[in-house]
Design a protein around this motif. Structure first.
Motif, PDB file in Angstrom:
ATOM      1  N   ALA A  48      45.944  -1.291  23.725  1.00  0.00           N
ATOM      2  CA  ALA A  48      46.943  -1.125  22.807  1.00  0.00           C
ATOM      3  C   ALA A  48      46.659  -1.536  21.307  1.00  0.00           C
ATOM      4  O   ALA A  48      47.051  -1.204  20.383  1.00  0.00           O
ATOM      5  CB  ALA A  48      48.156  -1.720  23.223  1.00  0.00           C
ATOM      6  N   ASP A  49      45.818  -2.704  21.318  1.00  0.00           N
ATOM      7  CA  ASP A  49      45.361  -3.139  20.046  1.00  0.00           C
ATOM      8  C   ASP A  49      44.043  -2.750  19.702  1.00  0.00           C
ATOM      9  O   ASP A  49      43.042  -2.092  20.188  1.00  0.00           O
ATOM     10  CB  ASP A  49      45.188  -4.774  20.141  1.00  0.00           C
ATOM     11  N   THR A  50      43.621  -3.242  18.309  1.00  0.00           N
ATOM     12  CA  THR A  50      42.205  -2.769  17.839  1.00  0.00           C
ATOM     13  C   THR A  50      41.252  -3.598  18.582  1.00  0.00           C
ATOM     14  O   THR A  50      41.401  -4.462  18.726  1.00  0.00           O
ATOM     15  CB  THR A  50      42.030  -3.099  16.328  1.00  0.00           C
ATOM     16  N   TRP A  51      40.149  -2.831  19.014  1.00  0.00           N
ATOM     17  CA  TRP A  51      39.046  -3.706  19.831  1.00  0.00           C
ATOM     18  C   TRP A  51      37.885  -3.619  19.259  1.00  0.00           C
ATOM     19  O   TRP A  51      37.125  -2.786  18.724  1.00  0.00           O
ATOM     20  CB  TRP A  51      38.977  -2.764  21.111  1.00  0.00           C
ATOM     21  N   TYR A  52      37.422  -4.923  18.910  1.00  0.00           N
ATOM     22  CA  TYR A  52      36.225  -5.074  18.103  1.00  0.00           C
ATOM     23  C   TYR A  52      34.798  -5.380  19.113  1.00  0.00           C
ATOM     24  O   TYR A  52      34.932  -6.123  19.972  1.00  0.00           O
ATOM     25  CB  TYR A  52      36.119  -6.441  17.381  1.00  0.00           C
ATOM     26  N   LEU A  53      33.942  -4.531  18.771  1.00  0.00           N
ATOM     27  CA  LEU A  53      32.714  -4.571  19.617  1.00  0.00           C
ATOM     28  C   LEU A  53      31.265  -4.961  18.670  1.00  0.00           C
ATOM     29  O   LEU A  53      30.571  -3.810  18.633  1.00  0.00           O
ATOM     30  CB  LEU A  53      32.410  -3.505  20.592  1.00  0.00           C
ATOM     31  N   PRO A  54      31.247  -5.937  17.897  1.00  0.00           N
ATOM     32  CA  PRO A  54      30.372  -6.012  16.840  1.00  0.00           C
ATOM     33  C   PRO A  54      28.931  -6.260  17.514  1.00  0.00           C
ATOM     34  O   PRO A  54      27.845  -5.987  16.798  1.00  0.00           O
ATOM     35  CB  PRO A  54      30.563  -6.964  16.196  1.00  0.00           C
ATOM     36  N   TRP A  69      26.788   3.030  19.126  1.00  0.00           N
ATOM     37  CA  TRP A  69      28.052   2.610  19.633  1.00  0.00           C
ATOM     38  C   TRP A  69      29.097   2.125  18.827  1.00  0.00           C
ATOM     39  O   TRP A  69      28.739   1.767  17.402  1.00  0.00           O
ATOM     40  CB  TRP A  69      27.777   1.278  20.688  1.00  0.00           C
ATOM     41  N   PRO A  70      30.362   2.275  18.928  1.00  0.00           N
ATOM     42  CA  PRO A  70      31.439   1.845  18.182  1.00  0.00           C
ATOM     43  C   PRO A  70      31.663   0.612  17.862  1.00  0.00           C
ATOM     44  O   PRO A  70      31.872  -0.279  18.872  1.00  0.00           O
ATOM     45  CB  PRO A  70      32.552   2.591  18.754  1.00  0.00           C
ATOM     46  N   HIS A  71      31.722   0.071  16.696  1.00  0.00           N
ATOM     47  CA  HIS A  71      31.958  -1.499  16.617  1.00  0.00           C
ATOM     48  C   HIS A  71      33.198  -1.877  16.612  1.00  0.00           C
ATOM     49  O   HIS A  71      33.478  -2.878  16.892  1.00  0.00           O
ATOM     50  CB  HIS A  71      31.348  -1.984  15.213  1.00  0.00           C
ATOM     51  N   ILE A  72      34.200  -0.649  16.173  1.00  0.00           N
ATOM     52  CA  ILE A  72      35.598  -1.015  16.141  1.00  0.00           C
ATOM     53  C   ILE A  72      36.286   0.091  16.902  1.00  0.00           C
ATOM     54  O   ILE A  72      36.106   1.589  16.663  1.00  0.00           O
ATOM     55  CB  ILE A  72      36.446  -1.044  14.780  1.00  0.00           C
ATOM     56  N   LEU A  73      37.215  -0.066  17.888  1.00  0.00           N
ATOM     57  CA  LEU A  73      37.825   0.879  18.641  1.00  0.00           C
ATOM     58  C   LEU A  73      39.545   0.655  18.470  1.00  0.00           C
ATOM     59  O   LEU A  73      39.827  -0.484  18.818  1.00  0.00           O
ATOM     60  CB  LEU A  73      37.682   0.853  20.003  1.00  0.00           C
ATOM     61  N   ASN A  74      40.237   1.707  17.723  1.00  0.00           N
ATOM     62  CA  ASN A  74      41.779   1.537  17.478  1.00  0.00           C
ATOM     63  C   ASN A  74      42.268   2.252  18.883  1.00  0.00           C
ATOM     64  O   ASN A  74      41.516   2.817  19.416  1.00  0.00           O
ATOM     65  CB  ASN A  74      41.926   2.207  16.345  1.00  0.00           C
ATOM     66  N   ALA A  75      43.562   2.011  19.213  1.00  0.00           N
ATOM     67  CA  ALA A  75      44.092   2.543  20.324  1.00  0.00           C
ATOM     68  C   ALA A  75      44.088   4.043  20.336  1.00  0.00           C
ATOM     69  O   ALA A  75      44.484   4.653  19.219  1.00  0.00           O
ATOM     70  CB  ALA A  75      45.603   2.093  20.361  1.00  0.00           C
ATOM     71  N   GLY A  76      43.405   4.597  21.381  1.00  0.00           N
ATOM     72  CA  GLY A  76      43.535   6.118  21.463  1.00  0.00           C
ATOM     73  C   GLY A  76      42.147   6.656  20.842  1.00  0.00           C
ATOM     74  O   GLY A  76      41.926   7.865  21.007  1.00  0.00           O
ATOM     75  N   ASP A  77      41.194   6.095  20.282  1.00  0.00           N
ATOM     76  CA  ASP A  77      40.121   6.386  19.638  1.00  0.00           C
ATOM     77  C   ASP A  77      39.163   6.886  20.690  1.00  0.00           C
ATOM     78  O   ASP A  77      39.072   6.466  21.843  1.00  0.00           O
ATOM     79  CB  ASP A  77      39.271   5.108  19.000  1.00  0.00           C
ATOM     80  N   GLU A  78      38.455   8.203  20.237  1.00  0.00           N
ATOM     81  CA  GLU A  78      37.449   8.793  21.092  1.00  0.00           C
ATOM     82  C   GLU A  78      36.221   8.526  20.197  1.00  0.00           C
ATOM     83  O   GLU A  78      35.907   9.020  19.157  1.00  0.00           O
ATOM     84  CB  GLU A  78      37.797  10.142  21.149  1.00  0.00           C
ATOM     85  N   GLN A  79      35.209   7.881  20.915  1.00  0.00           N
ATOM     86  CA  GLN A  79      33.962   7.702  20.250  1.00  0.00           C
ATOM     87  C   GLN A  79      32.505   8.012  21.268  1.00  0.00           C
ATOM     88  O   GLN A  79      33.168   8.341  22.580  1.00  0.00           O
ATOM     89  CB  GLN A  79      33.739   6.183  20.034  1.00  0.00           C
ATOM     90  N   MET A  80      31.632   7.926  20.989  1.00  0.00           N
ATOM     91  CA  MET A  80      30.408   8.194  21.811  1.00  0.00           C
ATOM     92  C   MET A  80      29.549   6.769  21.760  1.00  0.00           C
ATOM     93  O   MET A  80      29.188   6.403  20.799  1.00  0.00           O
ATOM     94  CB  MET A  80      29.479   9.374  21.185  1.00  0.00           C
ATOM     95  N   ILE A  81      28.868   6.550  22.761  1.00  0.00           N
ATOM     96  CA  ILE A  81      27.816   5.671  23.139  1.00  0.00           C
ATOM     97  C   ILE A  81      26.538   6.234  23.444  1.00  0.00           C
ATOM     98  O   ILE A  81      26.541   7.140  24.255  1.00  0.00           O
ATOM     99  CB  ILE A  81      28.425   4.520  24.249  1.00  0.00           C
ATOM    100  N   ARG A  82      25.450   5.975  22.696  1.00  0.00           N
ATOM    101  CA  ARG A  82      24.332   6.706  23.081  1.00  0.00           C
ATOM    102  C   ARG A  82      23.239   5.507  23.316  1.00  0.00           C
ATOM    103  O   ARG A  82      23.100   4.536  22.481  1.00  0.00           O
ATOM    104  CB  ARG A  82      24.055   7.436  21.676  1.00  0.00           C
ATOM    105  N   LEU A  83      22.549   5.816  24.647  1.00  0.00           N
ATOM    106  CA  LEU A  83      21.465   4.892  24.885  1.00  0.00           C
ATOM    107  C   LEU A  83      20.269   5.667  25.137  1.00  0.00           C
ATOM    108  O   LEU A  83      20.154   6.730  25.438  1.00  0.00           O
ATOM    109  CB  LEU A  83      22.098   4.174  26.362  1.00  0.00           C
ATOM    110  N   LEU A  84      19.056   4.961  24.964  1.00  0.00           N
ATOM    111  CA  LEU A  84      17.790   5.451  25.235  1.00  0.00           C
ATOM    112  C   LEU A  84      17.330   4.633  26.438  1.00  0.00           C
ATOM    113  O   LEU A  84      16.959   3.502  26.337  1.00  0.00           O
ATOM    114  CB  LEU A  84      16.830   5.454  23.836  1.00  0.00           C
ATOM    115  N   VAL A  85      17.056   5.384  27.532  1.00  0.00           N
ATOM    116  CA  VAL A  85      16.799   4.608  28.835  1.00  0.00           C
ATOM    117  C   VAL A  85      15.371   5.133  28.975  1.00  0.00           C
ATOM    118  O   VAL A  85      15.026   6.424  29.132  1.00  0.00           O
ATOM    119  CB  VAL A  85      17.729   5.035  29.913  1.00  0.00           C
ATOM    120  N   THR A  86      14.213   4.309  29.049  1.00  0.00           N
ATOM    121  CA  THR A  86      12.890   4.665  29.476  1.00  0.00           C
ATOM    122  C   THR A  86      12.497   3.857  30.675  1.00  0.00           C
ATOM    123  O   THR A  86      12.140   2.733  30.805  1.00  0.00           O
ATOM    124  CB  THR A  86      12.160   4.279  28.370  1.00  0.00           C
ATOM    125  N   PRO A  87      12.610   4.731  32.184  1.00  0.00           N
ATOM    126  CA  PRO A  87      12.304   3.936  33.200  1.00  0.00           C
ATOM    127  C   PRO A  87      10.969   3.404  33.113  1.00  0.00           C
ATOM    128  O   PRO A  87       9.891   4.002  32.581  1.00  0.00           O
ATOM    129  CB  PRO A  87      12.439   4.897  34.146  1.00  0.00           C
TER     130      PRO A  87
END
Length: 319
Positions: A48-54, A69-87
């Motif tokens: 419900a509140d702004t979510w900070y992920l710095p 990755w999104p450093h700030i997420l507001n309520a209902g925000d749609e964002q994308m996280i991208r990872l590079l995985v090298t096994p």
């Protein structure tokens, strides 16, 4: 990255609903060692509140890189996280993770996958001390991760005494076995190539190889150490004490040294049936109470440890 195959993967067409403390799990399926995968994770904040992920951290810096990755997420925000995985190169089931955090509870993304290849554990087998003529063995586990099934395993060894044999009918549990046919004292340092045949349904069988090493010591089956351990009793600083150990059933000269006790002298004397080791101990200044050490007996020709004899003495203070 030069020479690296990049494979883009958009995972989770449905958006992952998240809030502080959420954990998103992604199944990568079968992956190849060293081949990087771009993992895209669409998310939507239910907080419900702004979510900070710095800040972000990863479980394995060599295997996981946070691209976006999104450093700030507001309520209902749609964002994308991208990872590079090298096994990494170790075949089998693995997990790679990233955590995004700030003032609130963190968001975790965990990627699971199976690295394709032949898994042999352990690849360095320690056989310990083996007597000539006796069976000495250590278990290993051989598994195939990938298309098809493990059909059979053959092996080649540069030491004729060291072999690999199946332990059960499931095709995964094996043992590295040594049976010394030669009556001699020597070090074991075998290099074995395991050749696995993979049955791929409808296709030509596939052969995969893996190097395994085995180390240990081969001693004579006639070896006798009398006594097996040496207790010197109570020792005074004013007087040295003496003891003796007999080594039987080993041909040739031996040499001895002491580990763990200062002020101890040992000497090897050749006899008709083996060797006699004499021990003389004079406690050093400041030594008191129970002291422990080991007499190490070696073959000077091969540097093989023939025996390790525990030694105990009690040092008293005063006259």
């Amino acid at each position: 990255m030069i020479g690296m195959v990049m494979c883009g993967v958009v995972l989770g067409i449905a958006i992952h609903e998240i809030s502080p403390g959420s954990e998103v799990e992604i199944d990568l399926g079968l992956v190849a060692a060293g081949v990087s995968i771009v993992v895209e994770v669409p998310i939507r904040s239910e907080h419900a509140d702004t979510w900070y992920l710095p800040e972000s951290d990863v479980s394995c810096p060599a295997c996981v890189e946070v691209v976006e990755w999104p450093h700030i997420l507001n309520a209902g925000d749609e964002q994308m996280i991208r990872l590079l995985v090298t096994p990494g190169s170790e075949p089998g089931r693995h997990s790679w993770g990233a955590v995004f955090h700030g003032a609130a509870a963190p968001l975790r993304v965990r990627c699971r996958g199976v690295v394709q290849g032949l898994s042999v554990k352990p690849r360095q087998v320690r056989l310990g001390v083996c007597a000539n003529g006796a069976v000495c063995e250590e278990p290993i586990r051989i598994e195939w991760f990938g298309p098809g099934e493990l059909e059979s395993v053959s092996w080649e060894s540069d030491d004729s005494d060291v072999i690999v044999v199946p332990r059960d009918d499931c095709g995964q549990a094996w043992v590295v076995r040594v049976t010394g046919a030669r009556e001699e004292v020597r070090n074991i340092a075998a290099r074995m190539t395991l050749n696995a045949r993979i049955n791929t349904a409808g296709d030509k069988p596939k052969n995969v190889s893996c190097l395994v090493t085995a180390t240990g010591r081969m001693i004579s089956s006639n070896l006798r150490v009398v006594p097996a351990s040496l207790f010197l009793g109570t020792v005074s600083h004013l007087k040295a004490c003496e003891g003796e150990v007999r080594i039987e059933g080993v041909g040739g000269s031996l040499e001895a040294s002491v580990e763990g006790i200062a002020g101890m002298r040992v000497r090897c004397i050749d006899t008709s049936g083996g060797s006699r080791i004499t021990v003389s101990y004079a406690p050093t200044t400041g030594t008191a109470g129970c002291v422990r050490g080991t007499i190490v007996v070696r073959s000077p020709d091969t540097e093989v440890v023939v025996a390790r004899i525990p030694l105990i003495a009690f040092v008293r203070t005063g006259a």
